[in-house]
Design a protein around this motif. Sequence first.
Motif, PDB file in Angstrom:
ATOM      1  N   SER A  18       0.867  -1.179   0.000  1.00 16.68           N
ATOM      2  CA  SER A  18       0.000   0.000   0.000  1.00 16.68           C
ATOM      3  C   SER A  18       0.899   1.222   0.000  1.00 16.68           C
ATOM      4  O   SER A  18       1.694   1.430   0.914  1.00 16.68           O
ATOM      5  CB  SER A  18      -0.891   0.005   1.248  1.00 16.68           C
ATOM      6  OG  SER A  18      -1.389   1.294   1.489  1.00 16.68           O
ATOM      7  N   TRP A  19       0.762   2.049  -1.020  1.00 15.80           N
ATOM      8  CA  TRP A  19       1.622   3.232  -1.134  1.00 15.80           C
ATOM      9  C   TRP A  19       1.308   4.227  -0.019  1.00 15.80           C
ATOM     10  O   TRP A  19       2.190   4.946   0.443  1.00 15.80           O
ATOM     11  CB  TRP A  19       1.473   3.873  -2.507  1.00 15.80           C
ATOM     12  CG  TRP A  19       1.888   2.920  -3.593  1.00 15.80           C
ATOM     13  CD1 TRP A  19       1.079   2.350  -4.519  1.00 15.80           C
ATOM     14  CD2 TRP A  19       3.193   2.389  -3.832  1.00 15.80           C
ATOM     15  NE1 TRP A  19       1.801   1.497  -5.319  1.00 15.80           N
ATOM     16  CE2 TRP A  19       3.104   1.505  -4.919  1.00 15.80           C
ATOM     17  CE3 TRP A  19       4.439   2.574  -3.226  1.00 15.80           C
ATOM     18  CZ2 TRP A  19       4.197   0.812  -5.425  1.00 15.80           C
ATOM     19  CZ3 TRP A  19       5.532   1.893  -3.729  1.00 15.80           C
ATOM     20  CH2 TRP A  19       5.395   1.019  -4.818  1.00 15.80           C
ATOM     21  N   GLU A  20       0.070   4.249   0.427  1.00 10.01           N
ATOM     22  CA  GLU A  20      -0.292   5.160   1.516  1.00 10.01           C
ATOM     23  C   GLU A  20       0.383   4.724   2.823  1.00 10.01           C
ATOM     24  O   GLU A  20       0.912   5.553   3.566  1.00 10.01           O
ATOM     25  CB  GLU A  20      -1.809   5.231   1.671  1.00 10.01           C
ATOM     26  CG  GLU A  20      -2.451   5.958   0.493  1.00 10.01           C
ATOM     27  CD  GLU A  20      -3.908   5.597   0.289  1.00 10.01           C
ATOM     28  OE1 GLU A  20      -4.274   4.426   0.510  1.00 10.01           O
ATOM     29  OE2 GLU A  20      -4.660   6.497  -0.110  1.00 10.01           O
ATOM     30  N   ALA A  21       0.376   3.425   3.084  1.00 14.86           N
ATOM     31  CA  ALA A  21       1.048   2.906   4.287  1.00 14.86           C
ATOM     32  C   ALA A  21       2.545   3.151   4.187  1.00 14.86           C
ATOM     33  O   ALA A  21       3.205   3.478   5.178  1.00 14.86           O
ATOM     34  CB  ALA A  21       0.761   1.414   4.460  1.00 14.86           C
ATOM     35  N   LEU A  22       3.077   3.024   2.986  1.00 13.26           N
ATOM     36  CA  LEU A  22       4.495   3.278   2.780  1.00 13.26           C
ATOM     37  C   LEU A  22       4.828   4.738   3.073  1.00 13.26           C
ATOM     38  O   LEU A  22       5.829   5.036   3.718  1.00 13.26           O
ATOM     39  CB  LEU A  22       4.890   2.918   1.348  1.00 13.26           C
ATOM     40  CG  LEU A  22       6.357   3.082   0.991  1.00 13.26           C
ATOM     41  CD1 LEU A  22       7.235   2.199   1.857  1.00 13.26           C
ATOM     42  CD2 LEU A  22       6.577   2.763  -0.477  1.00 13.26           C
ATOM     43  N   GLN A  23       3.961   5.645   2.624  1.00 12.04           N
ATOM     44  CA  GLN A  23       4.192   7.066   2.888  1.00 12.04           C
ATOM     45  C   GLN A  23       4.192   7.336   4.398  1.00 12.04           C
ATOM     46  O   GLN A  23       5.028   8.077   4.901  1.00 12.04           O
ATOM     47  CB  GLN A  23       3.134   7.932   2.207  1.00 12.04           C
ATOM     48  CG  GLN A  23       3.301   9.423   2.469  1.00 12.04           C
ATOM     49  CD  GLN A  23       4.632   9.961   1.970  1.00 12.04           C
ATOM     50  OE1 GLN A  23       4.959   9.811   0.812  1.00 12.04           O
ATOM     51  NE2 GLN A  23       5.406  10.573   2.852  1.00 12.04           N
ATOM     52  N   GLN A  24       3.277   6.728   5.115  1.00  8.85           N
ATOM     53  CA  GLN A  24       3.234   6.905   6.568  1.00  8.85           C
ATOM     54  C   GLN A  24       4.505   6.357   7.223  1.00  8.85           C
ATOM     55  O   GLN A  24       5.062   6.978   8.134  1.00  8.85           O
ATOM     56  CB  GLN A  24       1.997   6.215   7.150  1.00  8.85           C
ATOM     57  CG  GLN A  24       0.702   6.889   6.746  1.00  8.85           C
ATOM     58  CD  GLN A  24      -0.522   6.076   7.136  1.00  8.85           C
ATOM     59  OE1 GLN A  24      -0.429   4.927   7.548  1.00  8.85           O
ATOM     60  NE2 GLN A  24      -1.699   6.691   7.001  1.00  8.85           N
ATOM     61  N   ASN A  79       5.715  11.935  -5.226  1.00  9.69           N
ATOM     62  CA  ASN A  79       5.884  10.745  -6.056  1.00  9.69           C
ATOM     63  C   ASN A  79       5.006   9.600  -5.571  1.00  9.69           C
ATOM     64  O   ASN A  79       4.365   8.926  -6.374  1.00  9.69           O
ATOM     65  CB  ASN A  79       7.357  10.301  -6.056  1.00  9.69           C
ATOM     66  CG  ASN A  79       8.164  10.961  -7.130  1.00  9.69           C
ATOM     67  OD1 ASN A  79       7.995  10.652  -8.294  1.00  9.69           O
ATOM     68  ND2 ASN A  79       9.035  11.874  -6.745  1.00  9.69           N
ATOM     69  N   LEU A  80       4.971   9.388  -4.264  1.00 11.92           N
ATOM     70  CA  LEU A  80       4.147   8.305  -3.721  1.00 11.92           C
ATOM     71  C   LEU A  80       2.664   8.602  -3.906  1.00 11.92           C
ATOM     72  O   LEU A  80       1.874   7.701  -4.192  1.00 11.92           O
ATOM     73  CB  LEU A  80       4.495   8.048  -2.257  1.00 11.92           C
ATOM     74  CG  LEU A  80       5.889   7.472  -2.004  1.00 11.92           C
ATOM     75  CD1 LEU A  80       6.159   7.345  -0.518  1.00 11.92           C
ATOM     76  CD2 LEU A  80       6.068   6.143  -2.703  1.00 11.92           C
ATOM     77  N   GLU A  81       2.274   9.859  -3.753  1.00 13.60           N
ATOM     78  CA  GLU A  81       0.870  10.240  -3.970  1.00 13.60           C
ATOM     79  C   GLU A  81       0.481   9.991  -5.422  1.00 13.60           C
ATOM     80  O   GLU A  81      -0.607   9.492  -5.710  1.00 13.60           O
ATOM     81  CB  GLU A  81       0.676  11.711  -3.611  1.00 13.60           C
ATOM     82  CG  GLU A  81      -0.769  12.162  -3.759  1.00 13.60           C
ATOM     83  CD  GLU A  81      -0.945  13.643  -3.395  1.00 13.60           C
ATOM     84  OE1 GLU A  81      -1.997  14.181  -3.741  1.00 13.60           O
ATOM     85  OE2 GLU A  81      -0.032  14.229  -2.787  1.00 13.60           O
ATOM     86  N   ASN A  82       1.369  10.319  -6.361  1.00 17.00           N
ATOM     87  CA  ASN A  82       1.088  10.063  -7.776  1.00 17.00           C
ATOM     88  C   ASN A  82       0.962   8.571  -8.048  1.00 17.00           C
ATOM     89  O   ASN A  82       0.138   8.152  -8.866  1.00 17.00           O
ATOM     90  CB  ASN A  82       2.172  10.680  -8.660  1.00 17.00           C
ATOM     91  CG  ASN A  82       2.079  12.191  -8.700  1.00 17.00           C
ATOM     92  OD1 ASN A  82       1.025  12.772  -8.443  1.00 17.00           O
ATOM     93  ND2 ASN A  82       3.186  12.839  -9.010  1.00 17.00           N
ATOM     94  N   LEU A  83       1.772   7.762  -7.353  1.00 12.61           N
ATOM     95  CA  LEU A  83       1.653   6.319  -7.497  1.00 12.61           C
ATOM     96  C   LEU A  83       0.290   5.824  -7.025  1.00 12.61           C
ATOM     97  O   LEU A  83      -0.328   4.979  -7.661  1.00 12.61           O
ATOM     98  CB  LEU A  83       2.741   5.613  -6.691  1.00 12.61           C
ATOM     99  CG  LEU A  83       4.068   5.401  -7.379  1.00 12.61           C
ATOM    100  CD1 LEU A  83       5.087   4.844  -6.411  1.00 12.61           C
ATOM    101  CD2 LEU A  83       3.918   4.470  -8.553  1.00 12.61           C
ATOM    102  N   VAL A  84      -0.170   6.361  -5.894  1.00  8.97           N
ATOM    103  CA  VAL A  84      -1.478   5.973  -5.359  1.00  8.97           C
ATOM    104  C   VAL A  84      -2.565   6.325  -6.370  1.00  8.97           C
ATOM    105  O   VAL A  84      -3.435   5.511  -6.681  1.00  8.97           O
ATOM    106  CB  VAL A  84      -1.745   6.664  -3.999  1.00  8.97           C
ATOM    107  CG1 VAL A  84      -3.187   6.472  -3.568  1.00  8.97           C
ATOM    108  CG2 VAL A  84      -0.804   6.117  -2.938  1.00  8.97           C
TER     109      VAL A  84
END
Length: 150
Positions: A18-24, A79-84
Amino acid sequence: MRLTPLSGVFGVENAGHSWEALQQAVDRVVAIIQSDPNKDRADRIITRWLKRHLQRLGAEVHLDQLNSLVEDRDMLAENLENLVKKERLEGMLAGRQEGRQEGRQEGEHMKAEQIAHNLINRTEMDDQMIAEIAGLTVDEVSRLRSEVKH
């Protein structure tokens, strides 16, 4: 318990796909780095590791400019937000494609049932022959024939 840069790395590793979990997890590791007495060294090492980790995950992000998690956190977050967003869009498109395919199959099946109904009502063909012509199973034709009788 004092959090170390290594515990932050484990947090990133365990963030799953999960890219959101990764961002956190990245936000947490940045906070850990900022409080570390060897902040600059920890930042360089973990930044290099994270870039390789994201490549292993198959992330299509452009991180050539990323030199410091602490200083470039906003760039990484973007970058991570764009991936999500990309992942969600791809999921929506795949869902629509799957829905269209299911709709076509359902429509084809309904058409086959209509052909079978017409043959049942207008001919003396047996269920086997109607099934072959309509592309249905004999059981489906038998069920349709019993519905016609009622």
